[in-house]
Design a protein around this motif. Structure first.
Motif, short mmCIF file in Angstrom:
data_model
loop_
_atom_site.label_atom_id
_atom_site.label_comp_id
_atom_site.label_asym_id
_atom_site.label_seq_id
_atom_site.Cartn_x
_atom_site.Cartn_y
_atom_site.Cartn_z
N GLU A 9 0.83 -1.20 0.00
CA GLU A 9 0.00 0.00 0.00
C GLU A 9 0.87 1.26 0.00
OE1 GLU A 9 -3.93 -0.90 2.38
OE2 GLU A 9 -2.91 0.81 3.28
N ALA A 10 1.92 1.23 0.83
CA ALA A 10 2.84 2.38 0.90
C ALA A 10 3.55 2.57 -0.44
CB ALA A 10 3.85 2.17 2.03
N ASP A 11 3.95 1.47 -1.07
CA ASP A 11 4.60 1.55 -2.38
C ASP A 11 3.65 2.19 -3.40
OD1 ASP A 11 6.82 0.32 -1.41
OD2 ASP A 11 6.62 -1.54 -2.57
N ALA A 12 2.39 1.73 -3.39
CA ALA A 12 1.42 2.26 -4.35
C ALA A 12 1.24 3.76 -4.14
CB ALA A 12 0.08 1.53 -4.21
N LYS A 13 1.18 4.19 -2.89
CA LYS A 13 1.04 5.62 -2.57
C LYS A 13 2.24 6.42 -3.07
CE LYS A 13 -1.75 5.67 1.51
NZ LYS A 13 -1.65 5.55 2.96
N ALA A 14 3.43 5.78 -3.01
CA ALA A 14 4.65 6.47 -3.45
C ALA A 14 4.82 6.39 -4.97
CB ALA A 14 5.86 5.87 -2.74
N GLY A 15 3.85 5.75 -5.64
CA GLY A 15 3.89 5.68 -7.10
C GLY A 15 4.73 4.54 -7.65
N ILE A 16 5.08 3.59 -6.79
CA ILE A 16 5.87 2.45 -7.25
C ILE A 16 4.96 1.44 -7.93
CG2 ILE A 16 7.19 0.42 -6.47
CD1 ILE A 16 8.40 2.22 -4.31
N THR A 17 5.33 1.08 -9.16
CA THR A 17 4.59 0.02 -9.85
C THR A 17 5.61 -0.98 -10.39
OG1 THR A 17 4.66 1.33 -11.86
CG2 THR A 17 2.61 1.44 -10.58
N GLY A 18 5.15 -2.19 -10.64
CA GLY A 18 6.03 -3.20 -11.22
C GLY A 18 6.97 -3.77 -10.18
N GLY A 19 7.86 -4.61 -10.66
CA GLY A 19 8.79 -5.28 -9.75
C GLY A 19 8.19 -6.60 -9.28
N THR A 20 9.08 -7.53 -8.94
CA THR A 20 8.63 -8.82 -8.42
C THR A 20 7.95 -8.59 -7.07
OG1 THR A 20 10.46 -9.91 -9.54
CG2 THR A 20 9.49 -11.09 -7.67
N PRO A 21 6.79 -9.25 -6.85
CA PRO A 21 6.10 -9.04 -5.57
C PRO A 21 6.96 -9.47 -4.38
CG PRO A 21 4.71 -10.25 -7.12
CD PRO A 21 6.07 -10.16 -7.74
N ARG A 22 6.73 -8.79 -3.29
CA ARG A 22 7.39 -9.18 -2.03
C ARG A 22 6.56 -10.26 -1.36
NH1 ARG A 22 5.69 -4.02 -0.88
NH2 ARG A 22 7.78 -3.24 -0.39
N THR A 23 7.20 -11.05 -0.51
CA THR A 23 6.45 -11.86 0.44
C THR A 23 7.33 -12.13 1.64
OG1 THR A 23 4.83 -13.64 0.66
CG2 THR A 23 6.88 -14.23 -0.40
N ILE A 24 6.76 -12.72 2.66
CA ILE A 24 7.39 -12.79 3.98
C ILE A 24 8.79 -13.42 3.99
CG2 ILE A 24 5.12 -12.98 5.04
CD1 ILE A 24 5.90 -15.94 5.72
N GLU A 25 9.60 -12.95 4.91
CA GLU A 25 10.95 -13.52 5.12
C GLU A 25 10.88 -14.82 5.89
OE1 GLU A 25 13.78 -10.77 6.89
OE2 GLU A 25 14.77 -12.39 7.98
N GLY A 26 9.99 -14.90 6.87
CA GLY A 26 9.98 -16.06 7.76
C GLY A 26 11.13 -15.96 8.74
N PRO A 27 11.21 -16.91 9.68
CA PRO A 27 12.20 -16.78 10.76
C PRO A 27 13.51 -17.56 10.54
CG PRO A 27 10.52 -18.40 11.35
CD PRO A 27 10.21 -17.95 9.94
N LEU A 28 13.79 -18.06 9.32
CA LEU A 28 14.86 -19.05 9.20
C LEU A 28 16.05 -18.63 8.33
CD1 LEU A 28 12.50 -22.16 8.99
CD2 LEU A 28 13.72 -21.31 11.00
N TYR A 29 16.17 -17.32 8.08
CA TYR A 29 17.34 -16.82 7.35
C TYR A 29 18.58 -16.90 8.26
CZ TYR A 29 20.60 -13.43 5.32
OH TYR A 29 21.72 -12.81 4.83
N VAL A 30 19.72 -17.21 7.64
CA VAL A 30 20.99 -17.16 8.37
C VAL A 30 21.98 -16.36 7.52
CG1 VAL A 30 22.92 -18.50 9.31
CG2 VAL A 30 20.60 -19.39 9.48
N ALA A 31 22.57 -15.33 8.12
CA ALA A 31 23.54 -14.50 7.39
C ALA A 31 24.87 -15.23 7.26
CB ALA A 31 23.73 -13.19 8.14
N GLY A 32 25.62 -14.87 6.24
CA GLY A 32 26.99 -15.35 6.11
C GLY A 32 27.17 -16.53 5.18
#
Ligand SMILES: [Fe+2]
Length: 306
Positions: free
Chosen positions: A86-109
């Motif tokens: 919604e915030a993206d749409a308000k800022a005029g952002i269109t297109g791009g691959t949709p986002r979706t949740i990260e979930g809790p299982l990312y590990v950096a490095g």
């Protein structure tokens, strides 16, 4: 008590009592959440025992490190995605691959390479299909982006993630691939299998009381970032899984469903340097240019790192 009395009481106890330096943002949020909680206690006539059960629940969920899973399972994380859209749409952002949740299982490095990475350690090659994921990273006009950081992570044949599942090798099924001069990345890995919440865990406990299952379809997680572009957190969910559109974490979205195609052609098999038929998924990524008017897509949260 009515809301006016509640708000007055909350203010007396948590605002008027301040004698030290106040963090106004924290004060604002605490006061609002307490008021809403007191109001819910009034409206639903929540008993003292019920309230203490609730607090004990959060204690247990925190000790089990399941609050991230709970946020996904109750739809809080998906709601935040919808708000960000919604915030993206308000800022005029269109297109791009949709986002979706990260979930809790990312590990950096995770290990980094350019263009190609083999993600699995070979321990499941005989048990499950090999999967090749190919994709191109572009901007919303189709211009290729070289050097985009494509971070990929997914579960093994039992639906478990390395690091959290100590029986797997370090960084198994976790890699960072930088897109090559053609904007391409290729990952050789194994087919992920969907997973369920730990059956005896705190998240499943509340889902049981809501009459809900705690299963996710087979999926692969991504962070994609490149200088000058908005960081994308996303995943694809794989066609054919019975939970594809019945995901307990609500992560499946239009534009994020991938089809795993069976490749049996001998020449193609030889070309990929493997010795058996494999599955193939194409997942292209479109990044949106950074825009000062839109809220950042960088999310500050505690993540594991190894
Ligand atoms: Fe996942």
């Amino acid at each position: 008590m009515n809301r006016q009395e509640i708000d007055k009481l909350v203010k007396q106890m948590n605002v008027d009592t301040a004698t030290g330096e106040v963090n106004p943002r924290v004060q604002q949020i605490v006061v609002r959440l307490l008021g809403d909680l007191f109001q819910a206690i009034e409206d639903l006539d929540i008993s003292q025992s019920e309230l203490w059960k609730g607090l004990e629940y959060f204690t247990n969920a925190g000790q089990a490190n399941e609050l991230g899973l709970l946020a996904a399972g109750l739809g809080l994380e998906h709601y935040l995605d919808l708000r960000a859209d919604e915030a993206d749409a308000k800022a005029g952002i269109t297109g791009g691959t949709p986002r979706t949740i990260e979930g809790p299982l990312y590990v950096a490095g995770a290990p980094e390479s350019v263009g190609f990475a083999r993600m699995d350690d070979g321990s499941e090659t005989d048990k499950i299909d090999t999967l090749f994921i190919d994709g191109t990273v572009t901007d919303t006009d189709g211009n290729i982006i070289e050097g985009a950081k494509v971070e990929i992570w997914h579960a093994n044949s039992l639906g478990n993630y390395s690091f959290f599942d100590k029986s797997q090798s370090d960084f198994n099924l976790r890699r960072t691939i930088l897109s090559d001069a053609n904007g391409q990345y290729v990952a050789q890995t194994t087919m992920p299998v969907g997973y369920g919440c730990p059956p005896e865990g705190t998240t499943q406990a509340v889902l049981n009381l809501l009459g809900r299952h705690g299963n996710r379809p087979s999926h692969v997680h991504y962070f994609i970032s490149a200088p000058g572009y908005r960081k994308l957190t996303t995943q694809f969910n794989i066609e054919g899984d019975k939970y594809l559109w019945d995901d307990f974490a609500f992560a499946t979205r239009d534009g994020l469903v991938a089809t795993a195609v069976d490749v049996t052609d001998e020449t193609e098999i030889a070309c990929r340097g493997v010795n058996k038929p494999f599955k193939h998924i194409t997942f292209n990524v479109e990044l949106v240019k950074e825009l000062a008017e839109a809220p950042t897509t960088e999310v500050d949260r505690r993540r594991a790192s190894a």
